[in-house]
Design an enzyme around this catalytic site. Structure first.
Site, short mmCIF file in Angstrom:
data_model
loop_
_atom_site.label_atom_id
_atom_site.label_comp_id
_atom_site.label_asym_id
_atom_site.label_seq_id
_atom_site.Cartn_x
_atom_site.Cartn_y
_atom_site.Cartn_z
N ARG A 98 37.54 29.73 -0.30
CA ARG A 98 37.96 29.93 0.96
C ARG A 98 39.59 29.71 1.14
NH1 ARG A 98 34.77 27.03 5.27
NH2 ARG A 98 35.51 25.00 4.75
N ARG A 148 35.65 16.16 4.90
CA ARG A 148 36.19 15.07 4.19
C ARG A 148 35.39 13.46 4.38
NH1 ARG A 148 37.05 18.86 2.13
NH2 ARG A 148 38.95 19.83 1.27
N LYS A 167 32.90 17.52 -6.68
CA LYS A 167 32.49 18.84 -6.36
C LYS A 167 31.85 19.46 -7.78
CE LYS A 167 34.49 23.30 -4.38
NZ LYS A 167 35.15 23.53 -3.19
P1 ATP Z 1 36.18 22.83 1.97
O1 ATP Z 1 35.77 21.52 2.02
O2 ATP Z 1 37.07 23.29 3.08
O3 ATP Z 1 35.45 23.88 1.48
P2 ATP Z 1 37.64 22.95 -0.82
O4 ATP Z 1 38.86 22.63 -1.02
O5 ATP Z 1 36.36 22.65 -1.41
O6 ATP Z 1 37.47 22.72 0.98
P3 ATP Z 1 36.78 25.80 -1.30
O7 ATP Z 1 37.68 27.20 -0.94
O8 ATP Z 1 35.35 25.49 -1.23
O9 ATP Z 1 37.58 24.68 -0.58
O10 ATP Z 1 37.21 25.57 -2.87
C1 ATP Z 1 38.34 25.86 -3.47
C2 ATP Z 1 38.86 24.56 -4.00
O11 ATP Z 1 37.96 23.99 -4.95
C3 ATP Z 1 40.26 24.55 -4.75
O12 ATP Z 1 41.29 24.43 -4.02
C4 ATP Z 1 40.12 23.55 -5.80
O13 ATP Z 1 40.52 22.24 -5.48
C5 ATP Z 1 38.53 23.51 -5.81
N1 ATP Z 1 38.26 24.12 -7.39
C6 ATP Z 1 38.72 24.93 -7.98
N2 ATP Z 1 37.90 25.20 -9.09
C7 ATP Z 1 37.11 24.41 -9.31
C8 ATP Z 1 36.10 24.01 -9.98
N3 ATP Z 1 35.66 24.98 -11.00
N4 ATP Z 1 35.46 22.98 -9.96
C9 ATP Z 1 35.33 22.18 -8.93
N5 ATP Z 1 36.50 22.39 -7.65
C10 ATP Z 1 37.35 23.65 -8.08
#
Ligand code: ATP
Length: 322
Positions: free
Chosen positions: A119, A319, A184
């Site tokens: 995103r 968060r 995640k």
């Molecule tokens: P939000 O909580 O706003 O969704 P987010 O940081 O999880 O925030 P996303 O756009 O959902 O944002 O996902 C992108 C983020 O996920 C990246 O900034 C990175 O920190 C994380 N990311 C990237 N690749 C991976 C992966 N393979 N597995 C887990 N996390 C990842």
């Protein structure tokens, strides 16, 4: 779209069993020199593959790799066409740039993305063969307004798929992350474009970590996990992919017919932050409260000092409180 060279494809098919293959055997089967083998292996390692080279034994992948198989996916999921490619910039990007080409439910899967995205311009990292990484095309006849909550529906379909494979410890973090063990496990990115006729093109991207490399992965700046960290036994990648595609298409049909109604309880049941203190980040602003699940529109209900408030929209990140 980039491609693996024929030699890289052959080498990968050979190494996919996770066993050691001697330089001599590889050289014979691929008709290449030892120097050329080293070159090809270097190329595959640069894509994020864990390949070990041991004197006297040869070369092996750290774990066996089940390569994507379009025919198996199509057989098990049925329906609209399913395509697989080895390398691509981003499956969402590719589908979004050719919207008129796709049938409803058509899918594109890849082993590796050179420019995976999350995103708001964030990066999605995907070492070669380590994920279930795909995009699915859908069209909402009712237009963009009808898409509210859609990304939550995708999360429900993904977690329910994982549960059907025995991963019961997996849950959802609002709005659209899949979590396990406090980290995640998968990301979801829904992109949309309105048509002149009033309907709306939807491309749903999903990246689910299956078997990520053993070394730290550069570019992921938050706790992350993979299915292999939950259970050592590897998941059948093509069967999992087909089952997810099947469930996702059904969920989208259900969503189109009845909106969020049938997903509300299912989502709330899977919420990993339910009744926990959280922070909501809205740009520079931070709001604290206790997460109380989602409402009928897919908005997050937060209990704050001034009562229950609902938050909707793509600019918000949730968060834990500390
Ligand atoms: P939000 O909580 O706003 O969704 P987010 O940081 O999880 O925030 P996303 O756009 O959902 O944002 O996902 C992108 C983020 O996920 C990246 O900034 C990175 O920190 C994380 N990311 C990237 N690749 C991976 C992966 N393979 N597995 C887990 N996390 C990842």
């Amino acid at each position: 779209m980039r491609h693996l060279t024929t030699r890289q494809q052959q080498l990968l098919r050979l190494l996919a069993d996770g066993e050691f293959h001697s330089g001599e055997q590889i050289g014979r089967q691929l008709s290449i020199s030892r120097a050329a083998i080293s070159q090809q292996i270097k190329g595959l390692k640069a894509l994020g593959l864990d390949i070990f080279s041991v004197t006297g034994k040869g070369h092996a992948l750290a774990q066996p790799l089940e390569l994507l198989d379009a025919a198996a996916l199509q057989r098990d999921a049925g329906g609209a066409p399913i395509h697989c490619v080895a390398l691509i910039d981003s499956t969402n990007q590719y589908m979004m740039s050719r919207l008129v080409d796709w049938q409803k439910g058509e899918c594109l899967l890849t082993e590796y993305q050179t420019a995976g995205r999350g995103r708001r311009g964030r990066q999605w990292i995907s070492p070669f063969g380590s994920q279930l990484m795909m995009s699915l095309y859908w069209r909402l006849e009712e237009g963009m307004a009808a898409a509210m909550g859609l990304s939550l529906v995708v999360g429900v379909a993904l977690v329910e798929t994982l549960q059907s494979f025995g991963y019961h410890e997996v849950g959802l973090k609002w709005p659209n992350d899949v979590y396990a063990q406090g980290a995640k496990l998968a990301g979801i990115l829904v992109e949309m474009s309105a048509t002149s006729g009033g309907s709306c093109h939807v491309v749903i991207g999903v990246g689910l970590n299956l078997q990520m490399p053993l070394q730290p992965v550069h570019g992921i700046n938050q706790p992350w996990t993979a299915l292999s960290a939950i259970r050592a036994e590897s998941v059948p990648r093509n069967r999992l992919g087909a089952e997810f595609i099947r469930r996702l298409r059904l969920a989208l049909q259900e969503f189109e017919a009845g909106g969020m109604a049938s997903f509300l309880t299912r989502w709330n049941h899977l919420d990993v932050y339910r009744d926990r203190p959280v922070r909501l980040l809205l740009g520079e602003q931070e709001i604290r409260g206790v997460a109380r699940g989602i409402d009928e529109q897919g908005g997050l209900v937060l209990e704050t000092e001034s009562g229950l408030q609902t938050y909707v929209g793509g600019e918000i990140s949730l968060r834990p409180a500390n």
